[in-house]
Structures are given as C-alpha cells and as structure tokens.
Design a protein around this motif. Structure first.
Motif, PDB file in Angstrom:
ATOM      1  N   SER A 205       0.073   0.357  -6.705  1.00 24.04           N
ATOM      2  CA  SER A 205       1.073  -0.642  -7.118  1.00 24.04           C
ATOM      3  C   SER A 205       0.928  -0.966  -8.599  1.00 24.04           C
ATOM      4  O   SER A 205       1.929  -1.119  -9.311  1.00 24.04           O
ATOM      5  CB  SER A 205       0.912  -1.923  -6.297  1.00 24.04           C
ATOM      6  OG  SER A 205       1.026  -1.630  -4.926  1.00 24.04           O
TER       7      SER A 205
ATOM      8  N   LYS B 239       4.884  -5.399  -5.836  1.00 28.72           N
ATOM      9  CA  LYS B 239       3.786  -6.344  -5.633  1.00 28.72           C
ATOM     10  C   LYS B 239       2.450  -5.633  -5.653  1.00 28.72           C
ATOM     11  O   LYS B 239       2.268  -4.635  -4.964  1.00 28.72           O
ATOM     12  CB  LYS B 239       3.957  -7.041  -4.283  1.00 28.72           C
ATOM     13  CG  LYS B 239       4.707  -8.332  -4.377  1.00 28.72           C
ATOM     14  CD  LYS B 239       4.322  -9.224  -3.209  1.00 28.72           C
ATOM     15  CE  LYS B 239       3.822 -10.543  -3.730  1.00 28.72           C
ATOM     16  NZ  LYS B 239       4.545 -11.685  -3.509  1.00 28.72           N
TER      17      LYS B 239
ATOM     18  N   GLY C  94      -1.762  -5.887  -5.013  1.00 24.04           N
ATOM     19  CA  GLY C  94      -2.575  -6.556  -4.016  1.00 24.04           C
ATOM     20  C   GLY C  94      -2.483  -5.799  -2.717  1.00 24.04           C
ATOM     21  O   GLY C  94      -2.016  -4.676  -2.679  1.00 24.04           O
TER      22      GLY C  94
HETATM   23 MG   LIG Z   1      -0.139  -1.516  -3.128  1.00 27.05          MG
END
Ligand SMILES: [Mg+2]
Ligand SMILES: Nc1nc2c(ncn2[C@@H]2O[C@H](COP(=O)(O)OP(=O)(O)O)[C@@H](O)[C@H]2O)c(=O)[nH]1
Length: 284
Positions: free
Chosen positions: A134, A147, A149
């Motif tokens: 990400s 996003k 995390g």
């Molecule tokens: Mg990810």
C-alpha cells in the motif's frame, strides 16, 4: 498482525491474483530487502505463468547495505530484473518506472511494428502482508488513495493508477501468503515484525535472534548491549548478560527472560539495532 492462511483463504487469494493477471503485462513482486527469499513466495512463478516479473526489494533503508550489494549481484547473475526501493521516501521509484519500461520494451516494439501505438503497460503489485504494497502504491500515485496499514477485507472495484503516460498500475495489490515450510522463515518474519511473535515462543525467537546476531553482527550486540562474549558463549548466556546489564531481574535476583525476550524482539523490529539483513545469497 495475524496471518492465518487457511486453505480457503489461499485458494481465494490465488483466484484473485489469476483474475487480475489477465489484465496486466508486468508483475511487480515486492519483497523485504532484509529477507528477499523468505518474504517471497516460491509459487509466484507458477502463478504468474510467464508474465514478466520485476523483483522490488522494499524497505532497503532498513537492510544492510553490504548485503544489498550481494543481492544485486545475485539478481543480475540470474538475469532477474530488480530494483531496491524505500516506498516511504520514494527512493528507487524512478528506477522502478525505468525498469518497467525496459522490461516491456521488446513487447512494445513488436506491437509498434504491428501498428499498435500508444500501448499502455499495465502492472500489478504482489507481495506478502506488511511488505509495503500500500505504501508503494501511495508513493507511486503521489496521493493517499490507498489505505496503508493492515485492514484486510476492504475491497472495491479495480481502478487503474496512472504512473506515467505509458504505465498504469492496478490499485489493488495481490496478497501472497508467506511460506512457513522452514522454521527459519517464520523466525525471520517475526524478526522483521511481519508476523506476531506470539505465534512463536517469544523467548525461543529472541534466543535464535541472539544466536544469529552473535555470528553475523557481533558488533551490533557489543554496541547496543555492552556485554562481553566469545565463541563459547551460548545464546542463553548472552541473553542472561544482557538481562543483568539492563537489570531485568525478578525477586531473588532471577533473570526475567520474558521481559528480556520482549525487549530484544522489540528492538530488532523497531530497527533500534541498526541496518541488519537476515539472509544473503550463496556466494562463491
Ligand atoms: Mg496494504
Ligand atoms: N522503513 C520502511 N518502512 C516501510 C517501507 N514501506 C512500508 N513500510 C512500513 O511497513 C508497514 C507495512 O506497510 P503497508 O504498505 O501497509 O504493507 P502492505 O500490507 O504490504 O500493504 C507500514 O508501517 C509502512 O509504513 C519502507 O520502504 N521502509
């Protein structure tokens, strides 16, 4: 983070990757530069079925620069396109874009000869959880559209991120499952903080870590914990000296192994111990 790969999960992940593969030209396999082998999935090559692959070694800012050099040689020798990146700072991203283009050049040239101009190169990022997929997508797209995390299960329709005039990136990365065939793989994943060390016995993981550091990075132990040791010192003795130095003792002057192990695992994960790589290619 918890990785529980049940056969059903795995089958679903594979199916999703296969579906997405139909849409793309180049696979970007993201691995952790500190453990390029243990953080890759050996089934990838079968799965991608002849698509072009670029190995991207992420978190290279945390890896040992000397070991990075060995991996460079390794991938060069294997004729495997590769790029070292740091997805947070964006270091290496220009090189990644250039590598995508050179990797695809023969295909684009062929298409051009057939009159197919303005051909887009479509890419897909694959990697195990926590490797930085990400973060890389965010950095490459230059906006916080994905996003970061560990929030699994948030799915939306596939979208393409424009990376350059010629390159597009699927905004949904493919999640690979780590392999745990070999005990050391799980340990290394725990050391880099990729999986919960509670999956393992933390004291065992910390002891194995000391064993590793003692032989590969003795100075890291000296510098950080200021303890004396030699080739005859066992990992357990080393752990005990560190515990005493830190005054991690409980009633009766007994060593607090649990607290010491937790501290060691914490410091290696947080990279307090500096740039450390946990595996390197065989060299002659
Ligand atoms: Mg990810
Ligand atoms: N030091 C460092 N940390 C990184 C890098 N890339 C990602 N991270 C961190 O690694 C963690 C996992 O990243 P994320 O992008 O969520 O991984 P994903 O599960 O593969 O999507 C986050 O805490 C990121 O900030 C990098 O190149 N260097």
């Amino acid at each position: 983070m918890d990785i529980q790969w049940y056969p059903g999960h795995m089958a679903k992940a594979k199916r999703q990757i296969r579906e997405n593969l139909k849409l793309i030209d180049v696979v970007i396999e993201l691995v952790d530069a500190r453990i390029p082998i243990s953080s890759s999935n050996p089934e990838v090559d079968d799965l991608i079925n002849g698509k072009k692959k670029i190995v991207v070694l992420n978190k290279s800012d945390l890896a040992d620069p000397e070991i990075n050099k060995l991996w460079e040689k390794h991938y060069k020798k294997a004729n495997q396109p590769y790029v070292f990146v740091d997805a947070i700072s964006g270091k290496g991203l220009k090189e990644l874009i250039a590598t995508v283009k050179t990797t695809m050049k023969p295909v684009l040239d062929r298409d051009k000869a057939k009159g197919r101009l303005n051909r887009q190169i479509r890419c897909l990022i694959l990697g195990i959880p926590n490797v930085g997929k990400s973060t890389l997508i965010n950095s490459i797209s230059g906006r916080a559209s994905t996003k970061t995390g560990n929030k699994p299960g948030v799915t939306k329709a596939n979208q393409w991120i424009k990376v350059s005039n010629e390159i597009q990136l699927l905004d949904t990365p493919g999640i690979l499952w780590p392999k745990f065939d070999d005990e050391t793989i799980g340990l290394k994943l725990a050391w880099i903080g990729s999986i919960k060390d509670t999956i393992y016995d933390r004291e065992e993981a910390a002891l194995k870590l000391l064993e590793f550091l003692r032989s590969a990075y003795p100075n890291v132990i000296y510098d950080r914990y200021k303890v004396e040791f030699d080739e005859n010192t066992t990992a357990l003795e080393l752990m005990e000296s560190i515990a005493r130095k830190r005054n991690y003792v409980i009633r009766g002057g007994e060593i607090d192994y649990s607290r010491t192990a937790e501290m060691l695992m914490d410091e290696i994960k947080k990279t307090t111990l500096g740039k450390v790589s946990f595996e390197w290619p065989e060299v002659d």
